[in-house]
Design a protein around this motif. Structure first.
Motif, short mmCIF file in Angstrom:
data_model
loop_
_atom_site.label_atom_id
_atom_site.label_comp_id
_atom_site.label_asym_id
_atom_site.label_seq_id
_atom_site.Cartn_x
_atom_site.Cartn_y
_atom_site.Cartn_z
N ALA A 116 0.87 -1.22 0.04
CA ALA A 116 -0.10 0.05 0.20
C ALA A 116 0.78 1.27 -0.03
O ALA A 116 2.04 1.30 0.54
CB ALA A 116 -0.77 -0.11 1.20
N ASN B 36 -6.57 0.06 -1.43
CA ASN B 36 -5.41 0.92 -0.94
C ASN B 36 -5.63 2.33 -1.83
O ASN B 36 -5.18 3.30 -1.10
CB ASN B 36 -4.08 0.12 -1.45
CG ASN B 36 -4.13 -0.98 -0.49
OD1 ASN B 36 -4.44 -1.02 0.53
ND2 ASN B 36 -3.36 -2.05 -1.00
N ASN B 37 -6.05 2.30 -2.84
CA ASN B 37 -6.01 3.38 -3.77
C ASN B 37 -7.02 4.41 -3.06
O ASN B 37 -6.87 5.70 -2.99
CB ASN B 37 -6.20 3.27 -5.40
CG ASN B 37 -5.04 2.83 -5.80
OD1 ASN B 37 -3.94 3.29 -5.29
ND2 ASN B 37 -5.20 2.16 -6.96
N TRP C 143 -6.31 6.10 0.15
CA TRP C 143 -5.09 6.99 -0.01
C TRP C 143 -5.55 8.30 -0.43
O TRP C 143 -5.25 9.41 -0.07
CB TRP C 143 -3.95 6.31 -0.62
CG TRP C 143 -2.72 7.12 -0.43
CD1 TRP C 143 -1.69 6.64 0.64
CD2 TRP C 143 -2.13 8.02 -1.05
NE1 TRP C 143 -0.68 7.81 0.20
CE2 TRP C 143 -0.90 8.53 -0.65
CE3 TRP C 143 -2.52 8.79 -2.30
CZ2 TRP C 143 -0.24 9.40 -1.24
CZ3 TRP C 143 -1.93 9.75 -2.96
CH2 TRP C 143 -0.86 10.06 -2.46
N ARG D 6 -8.02 -5.43 -3.27
CA ARG D 6 -7.10 -5.02 -2.49
C ARG D 6 -6.55 -3.52 -3.09
O ARG D 6 -6.34 -2.62 -2.53
CB ARG D 6 -5.87 -5.93 -2.55
CG ARG D 6 -4.76 -5.58 -1.80
CD ARG D 6 -3.78 -6.50 -1.86
NE ARG D 6 -2.92 -6.60 -3.18
CZ ARG D 6 -3.02 -7.72 -3.87
NH1 ARG D 6 -3.72 -8.74 -3.51
NH2 ARG D 6 -2.62 -7.88 -4.95
#
Length: 186
Positions: free
Chosen positions: A56, A118-119, A122, A114
């Motif tokens: 990540a 994560n994206n 963020w 996944r």
């Protein structure tokens, strides 16, 4: 041979017989290396899915340094998009086409989930730190991440050049952020 078959004709054309015919060998020889079509499909998946096994992104606070949040946004849009397009170029149509294979459904979903998780978080945190309300930042993040499949398809099918995709995507992200920030001020 299997990769070529999938890239040129699609995953539905992949069979032990088609691999043997393309390679000019007996079916028995293909079965020596792969127990069945499913094993062959999983081998191809292993070849390309590893491209997406990444950590990540670090918290934006950890990489901000002396740059502004906007500079970090621009820099990460550029570097992440270039990384993404590198993966497309490395795996060609293989990853794109394997996503349609029923035996890989859970594996494809796991990779997508996944990467998306994560994206989304963020980018939402970064945009929120720039002054955009949390819910709108999350929607913005989702919309910035959504074009990835379209970019993949355009590049993998040679419908658009990498430079055109990068230019338009960078402009779109920057313009959208500017509009979001302007809307938050009113």
């Amino acid at each position: 041979m299997a990769r070529m078959i999938v890239e040129e004709r699609g995953v539905g054309a992949l069979s032990m017989e088609s691999v043997a015919a393309e390679a000019g060998v007996s079916r028995g020889l293909v079965y020596t290396y792969f127990a069945n079509r499913t094993g062959l499909v999983h081998e191809l998946w292993d070849e390309v899915s590893g491209l997406w096994d990444v950590e990540a992104m670090p918290l934006y606070e950890e990489i901000l340094g002396s740059q502004s949040l906007r500079q970090l946004f621009d820099q990460r849009v550029m570097s992440n998009t270039r990384w993404f397009l590198d993966q497309v170029e490395s795996s060609g149509l293989l990853f794109h086409r394997l996503q349609l294979e029923p035996v890989l459904e859970s594996s494809v979903a796991e990779v997508r989930k996944r990467v998306e998780r994560n994206n989304l978080e963020w980018w939402a945190r970064l945009v929120e730190a720039m002054g955009v309300e949390r819910e709108r930042a999350l929607v913005f993040s989702a919309l910035v991440n959504a074009p990835s499949q379209v970019m993949w398809s355009l590049l993998a099918h040679d419908q658009a050049s990498r430079s055109a995709i990068e230019d338009v995507f960078f402009l779109m992200c920057g313009s959208a952020l500017d509009q979001m920030l302007a809307a938050e001020r009113y």
